[in-house]
Motif scaffolding. Structure first.
Motif, PDB file in Angstrom:
ATOM      1  N   LEU A  42     -16.210 -41.519  -9.831  1.00 23.47           N
ATOM      2  CA  LEU A  42     -15.664 -40.183  -9.627  1.00 23.47           C
ATOM      3  C   LEU A  42     -14.234 -40.178 -10.142  1.00 23.47           C
ATOM      4  O   LEU A  42     -13.445 -41.043  -9.792  1.00 23.47           O
ATOM      5  CB  LEU A  42     -15.676 -39.811  -8.137  1.00 23.47           C
ATOM      6  CG  LEU A  42     -14.975 -38.517  -7.775  1.00 23.47           C
ATOM      7  CD1 LEU A  42     -15.774 -37.326  -8.291  1.00 23.47           C
ATOM      8  CD2 LEU A  42     -14.775 -38.410  -6.284  1.00 23.47           C
ATOM      9  N   SER A  43     -13.931 -39.230 -10.982  1.00 27.16           N
ATOM     10  CA  SER A  43     -12.568 -39.077 -11.496  1.00 27.16           C
ATOM     11  C   SER A  43     -12.056 -37.699 -11.111  1.00 27.16           C
ATOM     12  O   SER A  43     -12.806 -36.727 -11.119  1.00 27.16           O
ATOM     13  CB  SER A  43     -12.550 -39.198 -13.019  1.00 27.16           C
ATOM     14  OG  SER A  43     -12.984 -40.471 -13.416  1.00 27.16           O
ATOM     15  N   VAL A  44     -10.792 -37.639 -10.794  1.00 25.18           N
ATOM     16  CA  VAL A  44     -10.141 -36.368 -10.502  1.00 25.18           C
ATOM     17  C   VAL A  44      -9.029 -36.205 -11.532  1.00 25.18           C
ATOM     18  O   VAL A  44      -8.183 -37.080 -11.679  1.00 25.18           O
ATOM     19  CB  VAL A  44      -9.550 -36.346  -9.075  1.00 25.18           C
ATOM     20  CG1 VAL A  44      -8.823 -35.041  -8.819  1.00 25.18           C
ATOM     21  CG2 VAL A  44     -10.626 -36.580  -8.043  1.00 25.18           C
ATOM     22  N   TYR A  46      -5.933 -33.876 -12.801  1.00 24.97           N
ATOM     23  CA  TYR A  46      -5.033 -32.795 -12.426  1.00 24.97           C
ATOM     24  C   TYR A  46      -3.707 -32.996 -13.151  1.00 24.97           C
ATOM     25  O   TYR A  46      -3.400 -34.101 -13.617  1.00 24.97           O
ATOM     26  CB  TYR A  46      -4.822 -32.736 -10.911  1.00 24.97           C
ATOM     27  CG  TYR A  46      -4.264 -34.009 -10.310  1.00 24.97           C
ATOM     28  CD1 TYR A  46      -2.899 -34.167 -10.129  1.00 24.97           C
ATOM     29  CD2 TYR A  46      -5.105 -35.047  -9.929  1.00 24.97           C
ATOM     30  CE1 TYR A  46      -2.381 -35.328  -9.589  1.00 24.97           C
ATOM     31  CE2 TYR A  46      -4.598 -36.207  -9.377  1.00 24.97           C
ATOM     32  CZ  TYR A  46      -3.237 -36.349  -9.213  1.00 24.97           C
ATOM     33  OH  TYR A  46      -2.730 -37.506  -8.687  1.00 24.97           O
ATOM     34  N   LEU A  56      -3.938 -29.651  -3.025  1.00 20.48           N
ATOM     35  CA  LEU A  56      -4.332 -30.744  -3.906  1.00 20.48           C
ATOM     36  C   LEU A  56      -4.128 -32.079  -3.197  1.00 20.48           C
ATOM     37  O   LEU A  56      -4.993 -32.959  -3.255  1.00 20.48           O
ATOM     38  CB  LEU A  56      -3.537 -30.708  -5.219  1.00 20.48           C
ATOM     39  CG  LEU A  56      -3.779 -31.876  -6.175  1.00 20.48           C
ATOM     40  CD1 LEU A  56      -5.242 -31.962  -6.579  1.00 20.48           C
ATOM     41  CD2 LEU A  56      -2.886 -31.753  -7.398  1.00 20.48           C
ATOM     42  N   LEU A  60      -7.166 -34.762  -2.491  1.00 22.58           N
ATOM     43  CA  LEU A  60      -7.107 -36.156  -2.915  1.00 22.58           C
ATOM     44  C   LEU A  60      -7.231 -37.106  -1.733  1.00 22.58           C
ATOM     45  O   LEU A  60      -7.955 -38.112  -1.792  1.00 22.58           O
ATOM     46  CB  LEU A  60      -5.813 -36.420  -3.683  1.00 22.58           C
ATOM     47  CG  LEU A  60      -5.656 -35.668  -5.004  1.00 22.58           C
ATOM     48  CD1 LEU A  60      -4.262 -35.873  -5.575  1.00 22.58           C
ATOM     49  CD2 LEU A  60      -6.728 -36.070  -5.993  1.00 22.58           C
ATOM     50  N   PHE A  63     -10.899 -37.101  -0.559  1.00 21.34           N
ATOM     51  CA  PHE A  63     -11.734 -37.898  -1.458  1.00 21.34           C
ATOM     52  C   PHE A  63     -11.536 -39.384  -1.206  1.00 21.34           C
ATOM     53  O   PHE A  63     -12.498 -40.149  -1.135  1.00 21.34           O
ATOM     54  CB  PHE A  63     -11.417 -37.576  -2.917  1.00 21.34           C
ATOM     55  CG  PHE A  63     -12.063 -36.319  -3.439  1.00 21.34           C
ATOM     56  CD1 PHE A  63     -13.023 -35.641  -2.718  1.00 21.34           C
ATOM     57  CD2 PHE A  63     -11.697 -35.815  -4.669  1.00 21.34           C
ATOM     58  CE1 PHE A  63     -13.614 -34.491  -3.205  1.00 21.34           C
ATOM     59  CE2 PHE A  63     -12.282 -34.663  -5.178  1.00 21.34           C
ATOM     60  CZ  PHE A  63     -13.234 -34.001  -4.432  1.00 21.34           C
TER      61      PHE A  63
END
Length: 71
Positions: A42-44, A46, A56, A60, A63
């Motif tokens: 999983l990549s976020v 931003y 945000l 984060l 997650f």
């Protein structure tokens, strides 16, 4: 898809966490417990700057708490 399975429309393939409650309540039955969907990273992404909105930061943190405890 879960609603369709609950209505008796056949088999579905979804991550177990999406229908865990229905399995525990015996509304759905896992028919292939040995078969697993492969894990994916999983990549976020931003915009990184000095200002990070609180929503945000909260996302984060959520997650990190949820996905790190699963591994």
């Amino acid at each position: 898809m879960i609603n369709a399975a609950l209505a008796g429309c056949g088999l579905i393939r979804v991550p177990k966490l999406y229908c865990q409650a229905e399995i525990e309540q015996k509304k759905l039955v896992e028919v292939m417990p040995e078969w697993k969907i492969p894990d994916v990273n999983l990549s976020v992404i931003y915009h990184k700057d000095r200002y990070k909105p609180k929503r945000l930061q909260a996302l984060l943190k959520h997650f990190q708490q949820q996905f790190l405890k699963m591994s």
